[in-house]
Write a protein that holds these residues in place. Structure first.
Motif, PDB file in Angstrom:
ATOM      1  N   MET A 296       0.848  -1.167   0.000  1.00  0.00           N
ATOM      2  CA  MET A 296       0.000   0.000   0.000  1.00  0.00           C
ATOM      3  C   MET A 296       0.897   1.236   0.000  1.00  0.00           C
ATOM      4  SD  MET A 296      -3.056   1.101   2.610  1.00  0.00           S
ATOM      5  CE  MET A 296      -3.607  -0.552   2.653  1.00  0.00           C
ATOM      6  N   ILE A 297       0.584   2.190  -0.857  1.00  0.00           N
ATOM      7  CA  ILE A 297       1.343   3.421  -0.948  1.00  0.00           C
ATOM      8  C   ILE A 297       0.499   4.564  -0.394  1.00  0.00           C
ATOM      9  CG2 ILE A 297       2.392   5.084  -2.520  1.00  0.00           C
ATOM     10  CD1 ILE A 297       2.963   2.793  -4.408  1.00  0.00           C
ATOM     11  N   TYR A 298       1.067   5.307   0.525  1.00  0.00           N
ATOM     12  CA  TYR A 298       0.387   6.485   1.085  1.00  0.00           C
ATOM     13  C   TYR A 298       1.147   7.742   0.678  1.00  0.00           C
ATOM     14  CZ  TYR A 298      -2.756   3.953   4.198  1.00  0.00           C
ATOM     15  OH  TYR A 298      -3.752   3.168   4.705  1.00  0.00           O
ATOM     16  N   LEU A 299       0.405   8.828   0.602  1.00  0.00           N
ATOM     17  CA  LEU A 299       0.995  10.138   0.362  1.00  0.00           C
ATOM     18  C   LEU A 299       0.690  11.002   1.570  1.00  0.00           C
ATOM     19  CD1 LEU A 299       2.190  12.281  -1.727  1.00  0.00           C
ATOM     20  CD2 LEU A 299      -0.195  12.890  -2.080  1.00  0.00           C
ATOM     21  N   GLY A 300       1.724  11.584   2.156  1.00  0.00           N
ATOM     22  CA  GLY A 300       1.544  12.489   3.286  1.00  0.00           C
ATOM     23  C   GLY A 300       1.346  13.907   2.780  1.00  0.00           C
ATOM     24  N   TRP A 301       0.377  14.616   3.364  1.00  0.00           N
ATOM     25  CA  TRP A 301       0.045  15.974   2.934  1.00  0.00           C
ATOM     26  C   TRP A 301      -0.057  16.867   4.156  1.00  0.00           C
ATOM     27  CZ3 TRP A 301      -0.054  17.994  -1.769  1.00  0.00           C
ATOM     28  CH2 TRP A 301      -0.699  19.209  -1.966  1.00  0.00           C
ATOM     29  N   PHE A 302       0.657  17.986   4.136  1.00  0.00           N
ATOM     30  CA  PHE A 302       0.628  18.931   5.245  1.00  0.00           C
ATOM     31  C   PHE A 302       0.046  20.251   4.762  1.00  0.00           C
ATOM     32  CE2 PHE A 302       2.626  22.523   7.471  1.00  0.00           C
ATOM     33  CZ  PHE A 302       2.182  22.267   8.750  1.00  0.00           C
ATOM     34  N   ASP A 303      -0.926  20.782   5.507  1.00  0.00           N
ATOM     35  CA  ASP A 303      -1.514  22.086   5.202  1.00  0.00           C
ATOM     36  C   ASP A 303      -2.011  22.676   6.520  1.00  0.00           C
ATOM     37  OD1 ASP A 303      -2.942  24.310   4.393  1.00  0.00           O
ATOM     38  OD2 ASP A 303      -4.173  23.252   2.950  1.00  0.00           O
ATOM     39  N   ASP A 304      -1.388  23.768   6.942  1.00  0.00           N
ATOM     40  CA  ASP A 304      -1.797  24.384   8.209  1.00  0.00           C
ATOM     41  C   ASP A 304      -2.488  25.734   7.991  1.00  0.00           C
ATOM     42  OD1 ASP A 304       0.385  25.889   7.481  1.00  0.00           O
ATOM     43  OD2 ASP A 304       1.350  25.821   9.434  1.00  0.00           O
ATOM     44  N   THR A 305      -3.052  25.942   6.801  1.00  0.00           N
ATOM     45  CA  THR A 305      -3.778  27.169   6.522  1.00  0.00           C
ATOM     46  C   THR A 305      -5.002  27.223   7.431  1.00  0.00           C
ATOM     47  OG1 THR A 305      -3.085  26.975   4.220  1.00  0.00           O
ATOM     48  CG2 THR A 305      -4.837  28.569   4.712  1.00  0.00           C
TER      49      THR A 305
ATOM     50  N   ALA B 214      -3.713   6.969  -9.571  1.00  0.00           N
ATOM     51  CA  ALA B 214      -4.760   6.097  -9.041  1.00  0.00           C
ATOM     52  C   ALA B 214      -5.670   6.925  -8.134  1.00  0.00           C
ATOM     53  CB  ALA B 214      -4.150   4.946  -8.243  1.00  0.00           C
ATOM     54  N   GLU B 215      -6.854   6.405  -7.896  1.00  0.00           N
ATOM     55  CA  GLU B 215      -7.829   7.073  -7.036  1.00  0.00           C
ATOM     56  C   GLU B 215      -7.637   6.598  -5.592  1.00  0.00           C
ATOM     57  OE1 GLU B 215     -10.746   9.792  -6.364  1.00  0.00           O
ATOM     58  OE2 GLU B 215      -9.886   9.341  -8.313  1.00  0.00           O
ATOM     59  N   PRO B 216      -7.433   7.508  -4.641  1.00  0.00           N
ATOM     60  CA  PRO B 216      -7.296   7.084  -3.247  1.00  0.00           C
ATOM     61  C   PRO B 216      -8.628   6.582  -2.696  1.00  0.00           C
ATOM     62  CG  PRO B 216      -7.325   9.470  -3.376  1.00  0.00           C
ATOM     63  CD  PRO B 216      -7.322   8.954  -4.781  1.00  0.00           C
ATOM     64  N   THR B 217      -8.544   5.649  -1.759  1.00  0.00           N
ATOM     65  CA  THR B 217      -9.759   5.099  -1.152  1.00  0.00           C
ATOM     66  C   THR B 217      -9.846   5.361   0.343  1.00  0.00           C
ATOM     67  OG1 THR B 217      -8.703   2.951  -0.800  1.00  0.00           O
ATOM     68  CG2 THR B 217      -9.930   3.252  -2.864  1.00  0.00           C
TER      69      THR B 217
ATOM     70  N   VAL C 171     -12.601   7.850   5.741  1.00  0.00           N
ATOM     71  CA  VAL C 171     -11.751   8.730   6.548  1.00  0.00           C
ATOM     72  C   VAL C 171     -11.678   8.142   7.950  1.00  0.00           C
ATOM     73  CG1 VAL C 171     -11.372  11.063   7.417  1.00  0.00           C
ATOM     74  CG2 VAL C 171     -12.472  10.734   5.193  1.00  0.00           C
ATOM     75  N   ARG C 172     -10.462   7.853   8.386  1.00  0.00           N
ATOM     76  CA  ARG C 172     -10.250   7.280   9.719  1.00  0.00           C
ATOM     77  C   ARG C 172      -9.314   8.182  10.513  1.00  0.00           C
ATOM     78  NH1 ARG C 172      -8.797   1.306   7.789  1.00  0.00           N
ATOM     79  NH2 ARG C 172     -10.857   0.713   7.038  1.00  0.00           N
TER      80      ARG C 172
ATOM     81  N   PRO D 272      -1.854  17.070  13.925  1.00  0.00           N
ATOM     82  CA  PRO D 272      -2.845  17.955  13.299  1.00  0.00           C
ATOM     83  C   PRO D 272      -2.324  18.539  11.981  1.00  0.00           C
ATOM     84  CG  PRO D 272      -2.678  18.427  15.631  1.00  0.00           C
ATOM     85  CD  PRO D 272      -1.568  17.461  15.300  1.00  0.00           C
ATOM     86  N   ASN D 273      -3.251  18.768  11.062  1.00  0.00           N
ATOM     87  CA  ASN D 273      -2.976  19.368   9.753  1.00  0.00           C
ATOM     88  C   ASN D 273      -2.211  18.460   8.801  1.00  0.00           C
ATOM     89  OD1 ASN D 273      -4.230  21.797  10.627  1.00  0.00           O
ATOM     90  ND2 ASN D 273      -2.329  22.366  11.639  1.00  0.00           N
ATOM     91  N   ILE D 274      -2.082  17.192   9.139  1.00  0.00           N
ATOM     92  CA  ILE D 274      -1.436  16.232   8.248  1.00  0.00           C
ATOM     93  C   ILE D 274      -2.483  15.212   7.823  1.00  0.00           C
ATOM     94  CG2 ILE D 274       0.274  14.389   8.078  1.00  0.00           C
ATOM     95  CD1 ILE D 274       2.054  16.021   9.920  1.00  0.00           C
ATOM     96  N   VAL D 275      -2.475  14.890   6.543  1.00  0.00           N
ATOM     97  CA  VAL D 275      -3.394  13.898   5.970  1.00  0.00           C
ATOM     98  C   VAL D 275      -2.549  12.856   5.255  1.00  0.00           C
ATOM     99  CG1 VAL D 275      -5.270  13.509   4.343  1.00  0.00           C
ATOM    100  CG2 VAL D 275      -5.156  15.659   5.584  1.00  0.00           C
ATOM    101  N   TRP D 276      -2.851  11.606   5.494  1.00  0.00           N
ATOM    102  CA  TRP D 276      -2.232  10.511   4.751  1.00  0.00           C
ATOM    103  C   TRP D 276      -3.329   9.910   3.875  1.00  0.00           C
ATOM    104  CZ3 TRP D 276       2.841   9.357   4.643  1.00  0.00           C
ATOM    105  CH2 TRP D 276       3.640   9.913   5.627  1.00  0.00           C
ATOM    106  N   VAL D 277      -3.138   9.892   2.568  1.00  0.00           N
ATOM    107  CA  VAL D 277      -4.117   9.298   1.663  1.00  0.00           C
ATOM    108  C   VAL D 277      -3.471   8.119   0.947  1.00  0.00           C
ATOM    109  CG1 VAL D 277      -5.547  11.321   1.300  1.00  0.00           C
ATOM    110  CG2 VAL D 277      -3.576  10.972  -0.151  1.00  0.00           C
ATOM    111  N   GLY D 278      -4.295   7.107   0.649  1.00  0.00           N
ATOM    112  CA  GLY D 278      -3.783   5.925  -0.023  1.00  0.00           C
ATOM    113  C   GLY D 278      -4.904   5.046  -0.519  1.00  0.00           C
ATOM    114  N   ARG D 279      -4.552   3.831  -0.868  1.00  0.00           N
ATOM    115  CA  ARG D 279      -5.515   2.846  -1.361  1.00  0.00           C
ATOM    116  C   ARG D 279      -5.472   1.617  -0.468  1.00  0.00           C
ATOM    117  NH1 ARG D 279      -7.821   3.162  -6.154  1.00  0.00           N
ATOM    118  NH2 ARG D 279      -7.992   0.910  -6.319  1.00  0.00           N
ATOM    119  N   GLU D 280      -6.636   1.103  -0.135  1.00  0.00           N
ATOM    120  CA  GLU D 280      -6.712  -0.165   0.582  1.00  0.00           C
ATOM    121  C   GLU D 280      -6.930  -1.269  -0.442  1.00  0.00           C
ATOM    122  OE1 GLU D 280      -9.777   0.120   3.592  1.00  0.00           O
ATOM    123  OE2 GLU D 280      -8.225   0.405   5.089  1.00  0.00           O
ATOM    124  N   PRO D 281      -6.358  -2.416  -0.209  1.00  0.00           N
ATOM    125  CA  PRO D 281      -6.554  -3.520  -1.165  1.00  0.00           C
ATOM    126  C   PRO D 281      -7.977  -4.031  -1.170  1.00  0.00           C
ATOM    127  CG  PRO D 281      -5.105  -4.176   0.656  1.00  0.00           C
ATOM    128  CD  PRO D 281      -5.473  -2.757   0.864  1.00  0.00           C
TER     129      PRO D 281
END
Length: 69
Positions: free
Chosen positions: A1-10, A32-35, A52-53, A60-69
């Motif tokens: 599984m590949i995740y992408l970490g995203w930080f945004d503190d706006t 690919a489409e994240p799930t 969303v879990r 806070p302000n960090i999102v990890w998005v990825g795909r579940e098998p």
């Protein structure tokens, strides 16, 4: 599984907007489409078409998005 970490503190952005931005970046980078999105417990929200879990180890302000098998 590949995740992408995203930080945004706006301060004016909602957690749902941060998740949407993270999903867009995931689509571009992974072609690919994240799930699933993992967020801090305080930023848990609903996003249509995405699971969303919360996780206590995500800051806070960090999102990890990825795909579940």
């Amino acid at each position: 599984m590949i995740y992408l970490g995203w930080f945004d503190d706006t301060p004016k952005r909602t957690p749902a907007q941060r998740i949407a931005d993270a999903c867009a970046a995931y689509r571009v980078r992974c072609h690919a489409e994240p799930t699933i999105a993992l967020v801090n417990e305080a930023q848990l929200c609903e996003v249509p078409g995405l699971v969303v879990r919360s996780a206590g180890n995500i800051r806070p302000n960090i999102v990890w998005v990825g795909r579940e098998p």
